[in-house]
Design a protein around this motif. Structure first.
Motif, PDB file in Angstrom:
ATOM      1  N   ALA A  34       0.755  -1.145  -0.044  1.00 53.58           N
ATOM      2  CA  ALA A  34      -0.026  -0.001  -0.041  1.00 53.58           C
ATOM      3  C   ALA A  34       0.805   1.305   0.047  1.00 53.58           C
ATOM      4  O   ALA A  34       2.106   1.262   0.424  1.00 53.58           O
ATOM      5  CB  ALA A  34      -0.957  -0.054   1.114  1.00 53.58           C
ATOM      6  N   ALA A  35       0.194   2.114  -0.269  1.00 53.66           N
ATOM      7  CA  ALA A  35       0.801   3.605  -0.023  1.00 53.66           C
ATOM      8  C   ALA A  35       1.556   3.630   1.331  1.00 53.66           C
ATOM      9  O   ALA A  35       1.051   3.192   2.372  1.00 53.66           O
ATOM     10  CB  ALA A  35      -0.098   4.713  -0.449  1.00 53.66           C
ATOM     11  N   PRO A  36       2.368   4.644   1.411  1.00 58.46           N
ATOM     12  CA  PRO A  36       3.075   4.861   2.644  1.00 58.46           C
ATOM     13  C   PRO A  36       2.169   5.194   3.752  1.00 58.46           C
ATOM     14  O   PRO A  36       1.250   5.878   3.294  1.00 58.46           O
ATOM     15  CB  PRO A  36       4.051   6.088   2.445  1.00 58.46           C
ATOM     16  N   ALA A  37       2.499   4.676   4.928  1.00 65.60           N
ATOM     17  CA  ALA A  37       1.400   5.095   6.029  1.00 65.60           C
ATOM     18  C   ALA A  37       1.404   6.441   6.322  1.00 65.60           C
ATOM     19  O   ALA A  37       2.412   7.109   6.531  1.00 65.60           O
ATOM     20  CB  ALA A  37       1.852   4.237   7.052  1.00 65.60           C
ATOM     21  N   THR A  38       0.033   7.090   6.526  1.00 67.30           N
ATOM     22  CA  THR A  38      -0.064   8.323   7.024  1.00 67.30           C
ATOM     23  C   THR A  38      -1.053   8.494   8.021  1.00 67.30           C
ATOM     24  O   THR A  38      -1.892   7.560   8.168  1.00 67.30           O
ATOM     25  CB  THR A  38      -0.433   9.256   5.806  1.00 67.30           C
ATOM     26  N   VAL A  39      -0.827   9.319   8.909  1.00 72.09           N
ATOM     27  CA  VAL A  39      -1.905   9.395  10.117  1.00 72.09           C
ATOM     28  C   VAL A  39      -2.512  10.831   9.738  1.00 72.09           C
ATOM     29  O   VAL A  39      -1.985  11.829   9.373  1.00 72.09           O
ATOM     30  CB  VAL A  39      -1.062   9.380  11.429  1.00 72.09           C
ATOM     31  N   PRO A  40      -4.034  10.909   9.715  1.00 77.70           N
ATOM     32  CA  PRO A  40      -4.754  12.133   9.629  1.00 77.70           C
ATOM     33  C   PRO A  40      -4.203  13.299  10.515  1.00 77.70           C
ATOM     34  O   PRO A  40      -4.013  12.911  11.627  1.00 77.70           O
ATOM     35  CB  PRO A  40      -6.077  11.638   9.847  1.00 77.70           C
TER      36      PRO A  40
END
Length: 72
Positions: A34-40
């Motif tokens: 998946a795309a790189p992990a991001t936190v809102p």
């Protein structure tokens, strides 16, 4: 075992931190391709506001002691 009695602001900070923790875990548990992990940013901002409101911003030792006492 003693229980911690938290102020409303401390409880809000702990709850915001736990929401942040669960969001980060869910983000990192995604598929490996998946795309790189991001936190809102809203989740991070909520936790920062709650910590500041409880007077715990920049005092991680005190905060994590509260967290361990409330949610071992």
């Amino acid at each position: 075992m003693p229980t911690a009695v938290l102020t409303d602001r401390e409880r809000t900070a702990v709850q915001a931190y736990l929401r942040l923790l669960h969001t980060v875990r869910a983000t990192l548990d995604g598929p490996p391709d998946a795309a790189p992990a991001t936190v809102p940013p809203t989740v991070l901002a909520e936790a920062e506001r709650a910590l500041a409101g409880a007077g715990l911003a920049g005092n991680e030792d005190e905060f994590f002691e509260l967290l361990r006492a409330w949610c071992p």
